[in-house]
Design a protein around this motif. Structure first.
Motif, PDB file in Angstrom:
ATOM      1  N   GLY A 160       0.805  -1.227   0.000  1.00 47.59           N
ATOM      2  CA  GLY A 160       0.000   0.000   0.000  1.00 47.59           C
ATOM      3  C   GLY A 160       0.829   1.264   0.000  1.00 47.59           C
ATOM      4  N   SER A 201       2.505  10.729  -8.959  1.00 43.61           N
ATOM      5  CA  SER A 201       1.853  10.125  -7.796  1.00 43.61           C
ATOM      6  C   SER A 201       0.375  10.511  -7.755  1.00 43.61           C
ATOM      7  CB  SER A 201       2.507  10.642  -6.509  1.00 43.61           C
ATOM      8  OG  SER A 201       2.322  12.045  -6.413  1.00 43.61           O
ATOM      9  N   THR A 202      -0.324   9.899  -6.822  1.00 46.53           N
ATOM     10  CA  THR A 202      -1.705  10.315  -6.544  1.00 46.53           C
ATOM     11  C   THR A 202      -1.739  11.743  -6.011  1.00 46.53           C
ATOM     12  OG1 THR A 202      -2.777   8.180  -6.267  1.00 46.53           O
ATOM     13  CG2 THR A 202      -3.525   9.927  -4.813  1.00 46.53           C
ATOM     14  N   HIS A 260      -6.426   9.945   3.015  1.00 47.26           N
ATOM     15  CA  HIS A 260      -4.972  10.093   3.163  1.00 47.26           C
ATOM     16  C   HIS A 260      -4.611  11.564   2.931  1.00 47.26           C
ATOM     17  CE1 HIS A 260      -0.707   9.500   2.009  1.00 47.26           C
ATOM     18  NE2 HIS A 260      -0.795   8.347   2.650  1.00 47.26           N
ATOM     19  N   GLY A 278      -2.460  12.685   1.096  1.00 49.48           N
ATOM     20  CA  GLY A 278      -2.222  12.898  -0.337  1.00 49.48           C
ATOM     21  C   GLY A 278      -3.436  13.490  -1.032  1.00 49.48           C
ATOM     22  N   SER A 337     -11.682   8.509  -1.520  1.00 50.14           N
ATOM     23  CA  SER A 337     -10.979   7.353  -2.071  1.00 50.14           C
ATOM     24  C   SER A 337     -11.950   6.310  -2.583  1.00 50.14           C
ATOM     25  CB  SER A 337     -10.143   6.686  -0.976  1.00 50.14           C
ATOM     26  OG  SER A 337      -9.155   7.543  -0.524  1.00 50.14           O
ATOM     27  N   TRP A 360      -7.733   3.585   2.705  1.00 47.26           N
ATOM     28  CA  TRP A 360      -6.494   2.963   3.166  1.00 47.26           C
ATOM     29  C   TRP A 360      -6.578   2.520   4.620  1.00 47.26           C
ATOM     30  CZ3 TRP A 360      -2.738   5.095   6.683  1.00 47.26           C
ATOM     31  CH2 TRP A 360      -3.107   6.317   7.225  1.00 47.26           C
ATOM     32  N   ASP A 399      -9.552   9.291  -5.308  1.00 50.92           N
ATOM     33  CA  ASP A 399      -8.198   8.882  -4.977  1.00 50.92           C
ATOM     34  C   ASP A 399      -8.122   7.375  -5.233  1.00 50.92           C
ATOM     35  OD1 ASP A 399      -6.076   7.740  -3.544  1.00 50.92           O
ATOM     36  OD2 ASP A 399      -6.124   9.266  -1.977  1.00 50.92           O
ATOM     37  N   ALA A 435      -5.352   5.515  -5.167  1.00 51.82           N
ATOM     38  CA  ALA A 435      -4.060   4.965  -4.723  1.00 51.82           C
ATOM     39  C   ALA A 435      -4.169   3.517  -4.266  1.00 51.82           C
ATOM     40  CB  ALA A 435      -3.479   5.828  -3.603  1.00 51.82           C
ATOM     41  N   GLN A 436      -5.278   3.159  -3.593  1.00 50.12           N
ATOM     42  CA  GLN A 436      -5.400   1.807  -3.052  1.00 50.12           C
ATOM     43  C   GLN A 436      -6.324   0.916  -3.885  1.00 50.12           C
ATOM     44  OE1 GLN A 436      -3.471   0.774  -0.751  1.00 50.12           O
ATOM     45  NE2 GLN A 436      -2.705   2.685   0.108  1.00 50.12           N
ATOM     46  N   SER A 489      -1.582   5.518  -8.654  1.00 45.39           N
ATOM     47  CA  SER A 489      -0.210   5.477  -8.133  1.00 45.39           C
ATOM     48  C   SER A 489       0.480   4.265  -8.757  1.00 45.39           C
ATOM     49  CB  SER A 489      -0.200   5.305  -6.605  1.00 45.39           C
ATOM     50  OG  SER A 489      -0.804   6.414  -5.973  1.00 45.39           O
ATOM     51  N   GLN A 513       3.512   3.117  -8.056  1.00 45.45           N
ATOM     52  CA  GLN A 513       4.506   2.457  -7.194  1.00 45.45           C
ATOM     53  C   GLN A 513       3.898   1.540  -6.146  1.00 45.45           C
ATOM     54  OE1 GLN A 513       3.157   5.287  -6.668  1.00 45.45           O
ATOM     55  NE2 GLN A 513       3.368   6.068  -4.598  1.00 45.45           N
ATOM     56  N   LYS A 514       2.562   1.481  -6.085  1.00 41.82           N
ATOM     57  CA  LYS A 514       1.947   0.672  -5.022  1.00 41.82           C
ATOM     58  C   LYS A 514       1.556  -0.703  -5.578  1.00 41.82           C
ATOM     59  CE  LYS A 514       0.157   4.868  -2.823  1.00 41.82           C
ATOM     60  NZ  LYS A 514       1.018   4.981  -1.647  1.00 41.82           N
ATOM     61  N   TYR A 544       1.182   1.777   9.756  1.00 45.57           N
ATOM     62  CA  TYR A 544       1.496   3.123   9.275  1.00 45.57           C
ATOM     63  C   TYR A 544       1.919   4.041  10.412  1.00 45.57           C
ATOM     64  CZ  TYR A 544      -0.177   2.440   4.542  1.00 45.57           C
ATOM     65  OH  TYR A 544      -0.316   2.027   3.257  1.00 45.57           O
TER      66      TYR A 544
HETATM   67  C1  LIG Z   1      -5.448   6.414  -0.042  1.00 45.77           C
HETATM   68  C2  LIG Z   1      -4.121   7.011  -0.380  1.00 45.77           C
HETATM   69  N1  LIG Z   1      -4.070   8.167  -1.049  1.00 45.77           N
HETATM   70  C3  LIG Z   1      -2.917   8.731  -1.408  1.00 45.77           C
HETATM   71  C4  LIG Z   1      -1.708   8.167  -1.077  1.00 45.77           C
HETATM   72  C5  LIG Z   1      -0.460   8.842  -1.517  1.00 45.77           C
HETATM   73  O1  LIG Z   1      -0.076   8.250  -2.730  1.00 45.77           O
HETATM   74  P1  LIG Z   1       1.132   8.837  -3.580  1.00 45.77           P
HETATM   75  O2  LIG Z   1       2.372   8.522  -2.829  1.00 45.77           O
HETATM   76  O3  LIG Z   1       1.041   8.121  -4.892  1.00 45.77           O
HETATM   77  O4  LIG Z   1       0.909  10.296  -3.694  1.00 45.77           O
HETATM   78  C6  LIG Z   1      -1.699   6.965  -0.367  1.00 45.77           C
HETATM   79  C7  LIG Z   1      -0.417   6.345   0.012  1.00 45.77           C
HETATM   80  O5  LIG Z   1      -0.314   5.411   0.766  1.00 45.77           O
HETATM   81  C8  LIG Z   1      -2.927   6.377  -0.005  1.00 45.77           C
HETATM   82  O6  LIG Z   1      -2.982   5.221   0.672  1.00 45.77           O
END
Ligand SMILES: Cc1ncc(COP(=O)(O)O)c(C=O)c1O
Length: 381
Positions: free
Chosen positions: A22, A83-84, A110, A112, A148, A152, A174, A176-177, A195, A197-198, A349
């Protein structure tokens, strides 16, 4: 490709159980080799030739096409980002919101996403991640839903298409997950982040942003890539499509790596991940554990409600007594704590930042991990 063949692609899996994709997923050997070969070529051939630049631009287009296909949109609707967080910032800056505008988000987002949401200057309305609560929070001032697809914190799946249909509002999702863990169809959604890289197991610094209608958002953070023509005063004509939002040239080797990572994903990965998550959930529920991971969820490991009180604190105390780099449990109690820890990404985390300076703390030898999981009935030997 069999499961064992898929596992064998990732050197880290020879020694460790990798429970944590994640933040950053594992890299395969082939991904790393492709990245290294690209860096090597740039060293030997130089980086500034027209031919190399042409290849870079071609690869960028190819990766837009691949990411677009992955989430069901047109290539012209996706920008390559790092990235996200990058994607969220691009959208929030480009919507030009102010204090009279409202954004509805949830308690479980998150930073982000909520960082850019807060920085937008709009009033932020935060509600529980419950579809009805989200819809009820909408007022005539609401300009955006920002949430999201998969939370997460618990793995809960939010019905993003349904929320869009019920409110008719622009929605920033979002992803990312979600991208890489569940099949995603971003059609009908205004903005959706990826994202690389996840869960896609790509290199860091890769990602994407879906903008369904690129004309609906201002290019608030232009880069050289944003324009097809510009004036000496900086006025510019944006490029066609969502590529106008691209914030910078991703290192080419990272895109080369992402291409390999996407090609390697076995066709059965969604089904297997869902089945494993379900199995873990069932076993933990049968063992009488109180689960916070809801039925409607993605494939994050199930989480135990107990993290909310004692487990986090207990495990933290356990960690503190280990001054070496190993978190190896010495007795059953520690083992139980460790087990909980793996299934409690929240705790994971929280402690990540505290323990960052202990090299190796994230990794526990695979055979030992399996022993613990077996002893607790989570997997059978
Ligand atoms: C739900 C969520 N959003 C955003 C992010 C941030 O992602 P990024 O590193 O691609 O910006 C994460 C990172 O763990 C996340 O779990």
């Amino acid at each position: 490709m069999t499961f064992d063949e898929a596992r064998a692609l990732f050197p880290v899996l020879e020694r460790y159980a990798y429970f944590q994709a994640g933040s950053v997923g594992p890299l395969s050997r082939a991904t790393l080799d492709a990245m290294a070969a690209d860096e090597e070529a740039s060293v030997v051939e130089g980086r500034g030739s027209a031919a190399r630049f042409e290849r870079i631009l071609e690869l960028r287009q190819e990766m837009r096409e691949q990411l677009a296909q992955l989430v069901g949109v047109e290539p012209g609707q996706i920008a390559l980002t790092a990235s996200t967080t990058d994607g969220c910032n691009i959208v929030l800056a480009g919507l030009d919101l102010g204090p009279d505008d409202e954004i509805v988000t949830t308690t479980d987002e998150h930073f982000g996403l909520v960082g850019p949401v807060h920085a937008s200057g709009a009033r932020v309305v935060v509600v529980d991640p419950d579809p009805d609560r989200i819809v009820d929070a909408v007022t005539p001032r609401t300009r955006l839903l920002a949430l999201s697809h998969v939370l997460w914190t618990t793995g809960q799946l939010l019905p993003v298409h349904d929320l869009k249909a019920r409110t008719g509002l622009p929605i920033l999702v979002d992803g990312a997950q979600s991208v890489g863990t569940i099949p995603v169809d971003a059609r009908g959604l205004d903005f959706y982040t990826v994202s690389g890289q996840k869960w896609l197991c790509g290199p860091e610094g890769t990602g994407g942003l879906v903008v369904a209608d690129p004309h609906a958002v201002r290019v608030a953070r232009p880069s050289y890539l944003s324009q097809q023509r510009h004036e000496p005063d900086g006025a510019f004509e944006p490029r066609e499509g969502a590529a106008r939002f691209e914030p910078n040239l991703t290192p080419n080797s990272a895109l080369v790596g992402l291409r390999v990572a996407l090609a390697q994903a076995p066709p059965w990965h969604f089904e297997r991940a869902a089945a494993m998550a379900e199995r873990l959930r069932e076993l933990l529920a049968e063992a009488g554990q109180d689960l916070v991971t809801p039925e409607e969820r993605a494939t994050l490991p199930p989480k135990l409600a107990v993290w909310r009180d004692k487990a986090t604190e207990e495990f933290w105390n356990t960690c503190r007594t280990h001054t070496d780099t190993s978190l190896w449990p010495a007795d059953a109690r520690e083992a139980q704590n460790l087990l909980d820890f793996f299934l409690l990404e929240k705790a994971f985390y929280e402690m990540e930042y505290e323990l960052m300076n202990r090299p190796g703390w994230l990794h526990v030898p695979l055979d030992g991990t399996l022993r613990i999981l077996t002893r607790h009935g989570v997997v059978t030997a």
